[in-house]
Scaffold this motif. Structure first.
Motif, PDB file in Angstrom:
ATOM      1  N   TYR A  96       0.856  -1.185   0.000  1.00 43.21           N
ATOM      2  CA  TYR A  96       0.000   0.000   0.000  1.00 43.21           C
ATOM      3  C   TYR A  96       0.891   1.234   0.000  1.00 43.21           C
ATOM      4  N   PRO A  97       0.373   2.396  -0.415  1.00 46.12           N
ATOM      5  CA  PRO A  97       1.207   3.601  -0.498  1.00 46.12           C
ATOM      6  C   PRO A  97       1.851   4.029   0.824  1.00 46.12           C
ATOM      7  N   GLY A  98       1.249   3.666   1.963  1.00 48.92           N
ATOM      8  CA  GLY A  98       1.790   4.069   3.258  1.00 48.92           C
ATOM      9  C   GLY A  98       2.632   3.020   3.944  1.00 48.92           C
ATOM     10  N   CYS A  99       2.925   1.923   3.260  1.00 49.13           N
ATOM     11  CA  CYS A  99       3.682   0.815   3.868  1.00 49.13           C
ATOM     12  C   CYS A  99       5.186   0.961   3.668  1.00 49.13           C
ATOM     13  N   VAL A 100       5.906   0.486   4.671  1.00 46.07           N
ATOM     14  CA  VAL A 100       7.353   0.293   4.563  1.00 46.07           C
ATOM     15  C   VAL A 100       7.598  -1.175   4.863  1.00 46.07           C
ATOM     16  N   HIS A 101       8.280  -1.865   3.959  1.00 45.41           N
ATOM     17  CA  HIS A 101       8.557  -3.293   4.127  1.00 45.41           C
ATOM     18  C   HIS A 101      10.009  -3.478   4.546  1.00 45.41           C
ATOM     19  N   VAL A 102      10.217  -4.380   5.495  1.00 49.52           N
ATOM     20  CA  VAL A 102      11.561  -4.696   5.969  1.00 49.52           C
ATOM     21  C   VAL A 102      11.749  -6.203   5.959  1.00 49.52           C
ATOM     22  N   LYS A 103      13.017  -6.606   5.951  1.00 52.91           N
ATOM     23  CA  LYS A 103      13.350  -8.028   5.943  1.00 52.91           C
ATOM     24  C   LYS A 103      13.851  -8.413   7.329  1.00 52.91           C
ATOM     25  N   GLY A 104      13.268  -9.471   7.872  1.00 53.14           N
ATOM     26  CA  GLY A 104      13.701  -9.953   9.178  1.00 53.14           C
ATOM     27  C   GLY A 104      12.551 -10.583   9.935  1.00 53.14           C
ATOM     28  N   VAL A 105      12.876 -11.191  11.038  1.00 53.10           N
ATOM     29  CA  VAL A 105      11.880 -11.867  11.856  1.00 53.10           C
ATOM     30  C   VAL A 105      11.045 -10.835  12.604  1.00 53.10           C
ATOM     31  N   THR A 106       9.728 -10.979  12.528  1.00 51.48           N
ATOM     32  CA  THR A 106       8.829 -10.084  13.244  1.00 51.48           C
ATOM     33  C   THR A 106       9.072 -10.210  14.749  1.00 51.48           C
ATOM     34  N   PRO A 107       9.234  -9.088  15.444  1.00 50.71           N
ATOM     35  CA  PRO A 107       9.435  -9.188  16.892  1.00 50.71           C
ATOM     36  C   PRO A 107       8.209  -9.787  17.572  1.00 50.71           C
TER      37      PRO A 107
END
Length: 120
Positions: A96-107
């Motif tokens: 979505y336009p407001g999302c930032v995606h990161v790589k790694g295990v979700t805390p």
């Protein structure tokens, strides 16, 4: 390394941690409407320096996550509202336009007082 944005989590909404089960974290600055606060990690609103982009890193509670995608309005939302939706799925394109995606295990949890930082 340049800090693009840094803030501290000051309140955790009643339902905010539930989003972690969906590999998601939602933030909003202090002063968010009450109905929104329930679903967000509330933080002190910080200043932005530069632009968030793929290849930057997010640091959350002393864990580094590479940024893999940034939606077209994510930085504007962060600047104006302290609002960002983080996805821990490593996607190369923003859902979505407001999302930032990161790589790694979700805390599993994000403690109150944790530092959230974007660095370049």
């Amino acid at each position: 390394m340049q800090t693009i944005y840094q803030t501290r989590i000051t309140h955790i909404g009643d339902f905010a941690r539930e989003a972690l089960f969906d590999q998601m974290l939602i933030t909003f600055r202090e002063g968010a409407p009450a109905d929104i606060q329930d679903y967000c990690f509330i933080h002190q609103h910080g200043q932005t320096e530069g632009e968030l982009h793929r290849g930057a890193c997010m640091e959350l509670a002393d864990v580094l996550y590479p940024v893999t995608a940034v939606g077209e309005v994510a930085m504007q939302n962060l600047r104006e509202l302290g609002h960002i939706t983080l996805r821990f799925d490593g996607s190369a394109e923003a859902e979505y336009p407001g999302c930032v995606h990161v790589k790694g295990v979700t805390p599993e949890d994000i403690p109150l007082g944790s530092i959230l930082k974007f660095i370049d």
